[in-house]
Enzyme design. Structure first.
Site, PDB file in Angstrom:
ATOM      1  N   TYR A  57      35.387  42.309  -2.175  1.00 42.26           N
ATOM      2  CA  TYR A  57      34.134  41.725  -1.704  1.00 42.26           C
ATOM      3  C   TYR A  57      33.059  41.915  -2.771  1.00 42.26           C
ATOM      4  CZ  TYR A  57      36.224  42.054   3.007  1.00 42.26           C
ATOM      5  OH  TYR A  57      37.040  41.951   4.107  1.00 42.26           O
ATOM      6  N   HIS A  79      31.928  37.224   2.736  1.00 41.47           N
ATOM      7  CA  HIS A  79      33.379  37.178   2.891  1.00 41.47           C
ATOM      8  C   HIS A  79      34.047  37.628   1.591  1.00 41.47           C
ATOM      9  CE1 HIS A  79      33.315  35.046   6.773  1.00 41.47           C
ATOM     10  NE2 HIS A  79      32.299  34.352   6.282  1.00 41.47           N
ATOM     11  N   LYS A 114      40.711  32.393  -0.432  1.00 49.13           N
ATOM     12  CA  LYS A 114      40.541  33.451  -1.418  1.00 49.13           C
ATOM     13  C   LYS A 114      41.263  33.065  -2.706  1.00 49.13           C
ATOM     14  CE  LYS A 114      40.455  36.821   2.298  1.00 49.13           C
ATOM     15  NZ  LYS A 114      39.140  36.327   2.671  1.00 49.13           N
TER      16      LYS A 114
END
Length: 304
Positions: A168, A176, A215
């Site tokens: 993070y 997020h 991600k």
């Protein structure tokens, strides 16, 4: 390895941080900028180093429970270390720490003390042996964790995302996670733990899993600059971390998302069109003279 030929991170269009929003509809980017994680961790170290709170190892899994006062609990939560345990009292707050978090607070920050199950204080070497006995991969996992933490990333377990860690940009309550982290050891000292992501299908699975949860896949390769023994925390100075980000090329983005051409590209296209126009006009003049001369010869023959 199959992923070593990928483009480096600076040539990729990586997504930016996805900040969470408050009740007013504004994101927390400005709040994070005003309270950098490096300053919060420094505040935590200054608060803990005088009192040296005690973390007690809680079982064979390697985790530990840390008890702190109310003010220290606030700082520990802001620094995003551990998970708060709900059965806290007014005088004592308890946090469950992972093995990497315990050793980082003890070794890197030197701000906590660690006791064994029988309430005996453990040295760093004893703690290292304890965590290695619980997990053979602890040396490379801790090296990857400390590498990201020292760069002021907040690092949490990534098991639910099919990765070793997630990273993070700031506290998880504000943003997020951006990266799904996979740790890949390389070298004879790591034994049969080497070889992760060498199979193309494994890489595709990791890439798909990270992409499905928005991600970027970050591969941290852990190798040693020289032959080292993993039996001591002294090996950490000889371990080297190489960072690689891997993203998928999606053809639909190239077809559907048209980018504005640069000024150089526009000028180049205009020059090509101008040259083509000149060539076309040149051949048009030649063709015109050819046709006219042919008609003139035809008329002369017709008159004769």
């Amino acid at each position: 390895m199959p992923w070593e030929s990928r483009l480096p991170a600076e040539h990729m269009d990586l997504p930016g941080p996805r900040w969470k929003k408050g009740k007013d509809g504004k994101d927390f980017a400005s709040l994070a900028a005003a309270n950098p994680m490096s300053a919060i961790v420094s505040e935590l170290k200054a608060s803990f180093i005088s009192s040296k709170p005690v973390a007690i190892l809680s079982g064979p899994g390697g985790s530990a429970v840390l008890g702190v006062g109310p003010e220290q609990a606030v700082i520990l939560n802001r620094a995003a270390f551990g998970h708060a345990i709900e059965n806290a009292t007014a005088q004592k707050h308890w946090f469950q720490l992972s093995p990497e978090e315990v050793f980082y607070l003890c070794h890197a920050l030197n701000c906590i003390r660690v006791d064994s199950l029988d309430n005996k204080q453990m040295s760093e070497i004893e703690l290292w042996d304890y965590f290695r006995s619980g997990s053979e991969s602890f040396p490379e996992m801790y090296k990857a964790y400390a590498h990201l933490r020292l760069k002021n990333w907040v690092v949490r377990s990534g098991l639910q995302y099919g990765a070793d860690f997630v990273a993070y940009r700031h506290h998880p309550a504000l943003v997020h996670s951006e990266f799904a982290v996979v740790v890949v050891p390389e070298g004879a000292e790591f034994g049969n733990r080497c070889g992760r992501l060498e199979v193309w299908s494994d890489l595709l699975c990791a890439l798909r899993a990270s992409g499905s949860v928005a991600k970027t896949l970050l591969v941290l390769t852990i190798s040693s600059s020289s032959k080292c023994e993993l039996s001591s925390p002294d090996c950490l100075e000889q371990l080297v971390v190489h960072e690689r980000t891997i993203t998928r090329w999606i053809p639909q983005q190239c077809r559907e998302q048209r980018c504005e051409p640069s000024r150089d590209e526009v000028n180049r296209e205009e020059l090509i069109i101008e040259k083509e126009s000149v060539v076309f006009n040149h051949w048009g003049v030649i063709l015109g003279f050819t046709v006219l001369s042919g008609l003139l010869v035809y008329r002369l023959k017709f008159r004769q």
